[in-house]
Design an enzyme around this catalytic site. Structure first.
Site, PDB file in Angstrom:
ATOM      1  N   CYS A  81       0.895  -1.283  -0.056  1.00  0.00           N
ATOM      2  CA  CYS A  81      -0.039  -0.178  -0.173  1.00  0.00           C
ATOM      3  C   CYS A  81       0.606   1.098   0.150  1.00  0.00           C
ATOM      4  O   CYS A  81       0.354   2.277  -0.025  1.00  0.00           O
ATOM      5  CB  CYS A  81      -0.932  -0.111   1.160  1.00  0.00           C
ATOM      6  SG  CYS A  81       0.176  -0.116   2.741  1.00  0.00           S
ATOM      7  N   GLN A  82       2.143   1.253  -0.079  1.00  0.00           N
ATOM      8  CA  GLN A  82       2.896   2.321  -0.028  1.00  0.00           C
ATOM      9  C   GLN A  82       2.397   3.568  -0.936  1.00  0.00           C
ATOM     10  O   GLN A  82       2.604   4.796  -0.579  1.00  0.00           O
ATOM     11  CB  GLN A  82       4.523   1.990  -0.330  1.00  0.00           C
ATOM     12  CG  GLN A  82       5.093   1.314   0.819  1.00  0.00           C
ATOM     13  CD  GLN A  82       5.101  -0.556   0.701  1.00  0.00           C
ATOM     14  OE1 GLN A  82       4.071  -0.685  -0.077  1.00  0.00           O
ATOM     15  NE2 GLN A  82       5.753  -0.997   1.332  1.00  0.00           N
TER      16      GLN A  82
END
Length: 368
Positions: A90-91
């Site tokens: 999810c960065q």
């Protein structure tokens, strides 16, 4: 008068966990009676913790982008309710991300998740991710895929503390079903008076000094502090900021106008509140509010894992192997809290019970 017919047990749910990491989501699902048959992850460092804690599950090391729906379908048993679960990295959508430098290639992983849903058409789907994903084009595309395939969908941002995790962690949770209506998990610890606190979670763990490792638990390891940071943590109070320090201890960046409001670092936790959100740098005192409430050190890796709601005895490192602090902090910070996995499982079993007249408690009571 005829006796009422006892409700039968629900059909078994079998789960495949994409982007499984060290197994947080798998562990939570399994504790509520879901049979997790496989976890997929590209990071080889995940293999030992995943297999050691889930001996009945297969760990598949590889890129989800190279996996086919046919391969997944072959893993599920005939007659089982098929669940495809996952938390795509999810960065790019995290509030901690530098949008100028994030790896945009990781956005494709949500597309790969959607592709696999289309190819193997599981009965159930669940996803956990950062709130920043909500409203983005990749998430809208994922939703469109589910709705075009005629899934019933529920999603929203929840706080892990409302489900028994001793941590303030807001996450986007999605559940979808081809079997009928489905709801987001119902909170079990909603509201500050019901939250599990730092004291509840780690108050029983052995005391440490900075740089010390517990002889009985190699993961209970606190990073060493510099002489300056030893002075700083002694000047810190629970719930306070670096503004409480004598001026000689204040970092130069915080003296400048641009840094005067950056008070979310070099903080101590408070005993009687949940921990802050665990990040991939949660073992570092200077990286957030990761100072122990009382002991003059940052939190240990074990404490970080407990704040994520892993049990005290969850295995992360093979016996007689070194603890690679940077790697384990990343894996722990990225994990799905098992308590959220438990909540998702309860929600899915409740929806199945409502549709089939089965007894949800026979599955959700599998583990406490």
């Amino acid at each position: 008068m005829a006796k009422p017919t006892a409700k039968r047990s629900p059909p078994p749910i079998e789960a495949i966990d994409l982007f499984c990491g060290v197994g947080g989501l798998s562990h939570g699902l399994a504790r509520q009676g879901v049979k997790v048959i496989a976890g997929f992850d590209l990071d080889p460092a995940c293999e030992y913790p995943y297999t050691a804690n889930h001996p009945g599950s297969q760990f598949v090391h590889g890129d989800v982008g190279q996996v086919t729906g046919k391969q997944l379908t072959a893993l599920w048993s005939p007659g089982a309710i098929k669940l495809l679960a996952g938390c795509a990295p999810c960065q790019p959508f995290s509030s901690y991300a530098n949008t100028a430098t994030v790896d945009k290639a990781k956005w494709r992983l949500l597309k790969e998740f959607a592709r696999l849903v289309e190819e193997c058409v599981p009965d159930l789907v669940t996803m956990e991710n950062v709130p920043g994903l909500l409203g983005t084009a990749p998430f809208k595309t994922f939703l469109r895929t589910l709705k075009q395939a005629q899934y019933h969908v529920a999603y929203g941002v929840v706080n892990a503390a409302d489900y028994g995790a001793p941590q303030q962690r807001k996450r986007l949770v999605l559940v979808a079903s081809k079997l009928g209506g489905v709801d987001l998990p119902k909170p079990t610890h909603e509201g500050a008076s019901n939250w599990v606190t730092v004291r509840d979670a780690i108050g029983h763990l052995p005391a440490l000094t900075d740089g010390e490792q517990c002889a009985k638990d190699p993961l209970h390891l606190a990073s060493a502090l510099s002489p300056l940071n030893r002075q700083r943590i002694r000047a810190s109070r629970p719930g306070g900021t670096w503004r409480d320090w004598p001026s000689k201890l204040v970092a130069e960046c915080h003296r400048r106008e641009s840094g005067k409001h950056s008070t979310g670092v070099y903080g101590r936790m408070e005993w009687d509140k949940p921990a802050p959100t665990m990040t991939t740098l949660c073992n570092g005192y200077g990286n957030g509010r990761f100072g122990h409430p009382q002991q003059h050190r940052g939190i240990s890796l074990r404490e970080a894992a407990v704040f994520q709601s892993f049990p005290d005895d969850y295995l992360f490192v093979q016996e007689d192997k070194p603890v690679v602090v940077k790697t384990l902090a990343r894996l722990i910070g990225n994990a799905v809290p098992p308590k959220l996995g438990e909540a998702v499982a309860r929600s899915l079993y409740a929806s199945i019970a409502a549709l089939t007249g089965t007894n949800a408690a026979s599955a959700t009571g599998a583990a406490k």
